[in-house]
Design a protein around this motif. Sequence first.
Motif, PDB file in Angstrom:
ATOM      1  N   GLU A 138       8.173   0.308  -2.237  1.00 26.18           N
ATOM      2  CA  GLU A 138       8.187   1.684  -2.707  1.00 26.18           C
ATOM      3  C   GLU A 138       6.935   2.438  -2.269  1.00 26.18           C
ATOM      4  O   GLU A 138       6.997   3.620  -1.915  1.00 26.18           O
ATOM      5  CB  GLU A 138       8.332   1.710  -4.227  1.00 26.18           C
ATOM      6  N   LYS A 139       5.799   1.767  -2.294  1.00 23.17           N
ATOM      7  CA  LYS A 139       4.552   2.415  -1.866  1.00 23.17           C
ATOM      8  C   LYS A 139       4.624   2.841  -0.403  1.00 23.17           C
ATOM      9  O   LYS A 139       4.103   3.886  -0.011  1.00 23.17           O
ATOM     10  CB  LYS A 139       3.365   1.478  -2.083  1.00 23.17           C
ATOM     11  N   ARG A 140       5.258   2.021   0.421  1.00 22.79           N
ATOM     12  CA  ARG A 140       5.403   2.376   1.833  1.00 22.79           C
ATOM     13  C   ARG A 140       6.157   3.692   1.983  1.00 22.79           C
ATOM     14  O   ARG A 140       5.838   4.516   2.843  1.00 22.79           O
ATOM     15  CB  ARG A 140       6.144   1.271   2.584  1.00 22.79           C
ATOM     16  N   TRP A 141       7.157   3.908   1.141  1.00 26.51           N
ATOM     17  CA  TRP A 141       7.903   5.154   1.200  1.00 26.51           C
ATOM     18  C   TRP A 141       7.053   6.313   0.684  1.00 26.51           C
ATOM     19  O   TRP A 141       7.149   7.441   1.188  1.00 26.51           O
ATOM     20  CB  TRP A 141       9.197   5.040   0.390  1.00 26.51           C
ATOM     21  N   CYS A 142       6.227   6.055  -0.310  1.00 26.51           N
ATOM     22  CA  CYS A 142       5.341   7.101  -0.815  1.00 26.51           C
ATOM     23  C   CYS A 142       4.348   7.549   0.250  1.00 26.51           C
ATOM     24  O   CYS A 142       4.002   8.728   0.351  1.00 26.51           O
ATOM     25  CB  CYS A 142       4.570   6.592  -2.037  1.00 26.51           C
TER      26      CYS A 142
ATOM     27  N   ALA B  25       8.216  -6.870   8.230  1.00 24.69           N
ATOM     28  CA  ALA B  25       8.484  -8.307   8.132  1.00 24.69           C
ATOM     29  C   ALA B  25       7.867  -8.911   6.876  1.00 24.69           C
ATOM     30  O   ALA B  25       8.367  -9.911   6.345  1.00 24.69           O
ATOM     31  CB  ALA B  25       7.951  -9.014   9.372  1.00 24.69           C
ATOM     32  N   MET B  26       6.798  -8.296   6.373  1.00 25.00           N
ATOM     33  CA  MET B  26       6.116  -8.820   5.199  1.00 25.00           C
ATOM     34  C   MET B  26       6.865  -8.521   3.903  1.00 25.00           C
ATOM     35  O   MET B  26       6.687  -9.208   2.906  1.00 25.00           O
ATOM     36  CB  MET B  26       4.701  -8.254   5.126  1.00 25.00           C
ATOM     37  N   VAL B  27       7.698  -7.483   3.910  1.00 23.78           N
ATOM     38  CA  VAL B  27       8.385  -7.099   2.672  1.00 23.78           C
ATOM     39  C   VAL B  27       9.904  -7.212   2.757  1.00 23.78           C
ATOM     40  O   VAL B  27      10.575  -7.190   1.723  1.00 23.78           O
ATOM     41  CB  VAL B  27       8.008  -5.658   2.259  1.00 23.78           C
TER      42      VAL B  27
ATOM     43  N   SER C 172       0.717   2.657  -6.898  1.00 20.16           N
ATOM     44  CA  SER C 172      -0.347   1.655  -6.760  1.00 20.16           C
ATOM     45  C   SER C 172       0.060   0.518  -5.845  1.00 20.16           C
ATOM     46  O   SER C 172      -0.784  -0.217  -5.332  1.00 20.16           O
ATOM     47  CB  SER C 172      -0.699   1.079  -8.136  1.00 20.16           C
ATOM     48  N   GLY C 173       1.362   0.356  -5.641  1.00 24.48           N
ATOM     49  CA  GLY C 173       1.839  -0.775  -4.867  1.00 24.48           C
ATOM     50  C   GLY C 173       1.912  -2.053  -5.685  1.00 24.48           C
ATOM     51  O   GLY C 173       2.307  -3.106  -5.168  1.00 24.48           O
ATOM     52  N   LYS C 174       1.575  -1.962  -6.967  1.00 21.00           N
ATOM     53  CA  LYS C 174       1.607  -3.133  -7.846  1.00 21.00           C
ATOM     54  C   LYS C 174       2.704  -3.025  -8.904  1.00 21.00           C
ATOM     55  O   LYS C 174       3.197  -4.038  -9.391  1.00 21.00           O
ATOM     56  CB  LYS C 174       0.247  -3.303  -8.531  1.00 21.00           C
ATOM     57  N   GLU C 175       3.054  -1.797  -9.264  1.00 18.66           N
ATOM     58  CA  GLU C 175       4.118  -1.555 -10.226  1.00 18.66           C
ATOM     59  C   GLU C 175       5.160  -0.649  -9.581  1.00 18.66           C
ATOM     60  O   GLU C 175       4.814   0.273  -8.842  1.00 18.66           O
ATOM     61  CB  GLU C 175       3.569  -0.887 -11.487  1.00 18.66           C
ATOM     62  N   VAL C 176       6.432  -0.917  -9.867  1.00 16.71           N
ATOM     63  CA  VAL C 176       7.477  -0.067  -9.309  1.00 16.71           C
ATOM     64  C   VAL C 176       7.405   1.304  -9.961  1.00 16.71           C
ATOM     65  O   VAL C 176       6.900   1.468 -11.078  1.00 16.71           O
ATOM     66  CB  VAL C 176       8.881  -0.678  -9.513  1.00 16.71           C
ATOM     67  N   LEU C 177       7.896   2.299  -9.250  1.00 21.36           N
ATOM     68  CA  LEU C 177       7.897   3.656  -9.762  1.00 21.36           C
ATOM     69  C   LEU C 177       8.882   3.791 -10.921  1.00 21.36           C
ATOM     70  O   LEU C 177       9.896   3.092 -10.972  1.00 21.36           O
ATOM     71  CB  LEU C 177       8.290   4.625  -8.647  1.00 21.36           C
ATOM     72  N   PRO C 178       8.608   4.676 -11.868  1.00 21.24           N
ATOM     73  CA  PRO C 178       9.528   4.853 -13.004  1.00 21.24           C
ATOM     74  C   PRO C 178      10.863   5.418 -12.546  1.00 21.24           C
ATOM     75  O   PRO C 178      10.945   6.163 -11.562  1.00 21.24           O
ATOM     76  CB  PRO C 178       8.779   5.837 -13.910  1.00 21.24           C
TER      77      PRO C 178
END
Length: 336
Positions: free
Chosen positions: A80-84, A170-172, A210-216
């Motif tokens: 999700e962070k990658r899309w942000c 490839a990492m995700v 943050s890349g640690k928690e998914v977005l609401p």
Amino acid sequence: MKFHRTSTIASIAILLGLTEGFAPSHTANSYRNNLAISSTATPVQEGEDTATNSNSLLSRDRYIATNRFAVRANAGAKFEKRWCDRKSRLAELEGFKYFHLMRRVTLDGEDGTCVYDEGTDGESAFGNYVSFTVWEKKSHFGAWLNGDAFKEAHGGSTIGAFLSTMIQSAMVLRGAPKPAFYDGLLLQSSEPEVDESRAIVNGWRTTESSGKEVLPAECFVACNQFFVPNENAVQFEQRWANRESKLNECDGFVAFSMMRRDGKAKGHGTSPLTENEPTYLSTTIWRDRAAFDAWRSGNAFKQAHGSNQKTERNAGEKKPVPLWSRPPEPIFYEGT
């Protein structure tokens, strides 16, 4: 960090093609002034679509491009962070209506909550995230696909940028994503709410990740997958076109579209449509899970799904014959 999307609830009508001649608004007020609700299939210009009558397929209202991902275990927040953080010029492109990212969920959570359906292996993980982009016309999508904006969004025009994108993917991801394309039919929408508190920058609102928690979750998406043979397609569409709908009367209803798979679409990553993939996908968007649950337990659901058929059906009239090759399969998402 910019999440390239207008406010989800305010823009879901645009996503599904529910405004005529809409250009992405730069402010909530300009959005409100441009809103016009459409609830039936209408012909599209330039001869792109089939005619609408009882002997042919319904006309396309909008063209919907999706990409289905298999995100690795525990990598949802990073994905999700990658899309942000992703650069995008979609708002500047002719015919672009809306972008939406969805994560697949089950309804197994306690107290009406959803549980992320991550999957346990490559096969079951497929489709745990889906990108969802709507264009006014198929030709608009084609222009983006062959233009510089597509290259920029997918790693840039240099070899180094492209390789960097591939390594990060490839990492995700468990393998390459698989696109699927649809004609959007029979659109409905309630008047969307506008969140005045959202910060809008160059037509897009901003969201921190943050890349640690998914977005609401910002909305709840309920889909039903139909496996309809080609010979039954016209009858299937007409049955839906003649169906009485009370969705607009339901609290929390946002939008509906019947999505017809474009099996002739070509491009990188596309593959022939098989009998194991749905040919139609009903897509209903709700404000939240609670609104969906209220509809499902109410009279509108019973009427739409034939609970009153025995009393309403004329004496001696037979029950409609199923038009699909196997029972429909529901699937649910949180929109973010």
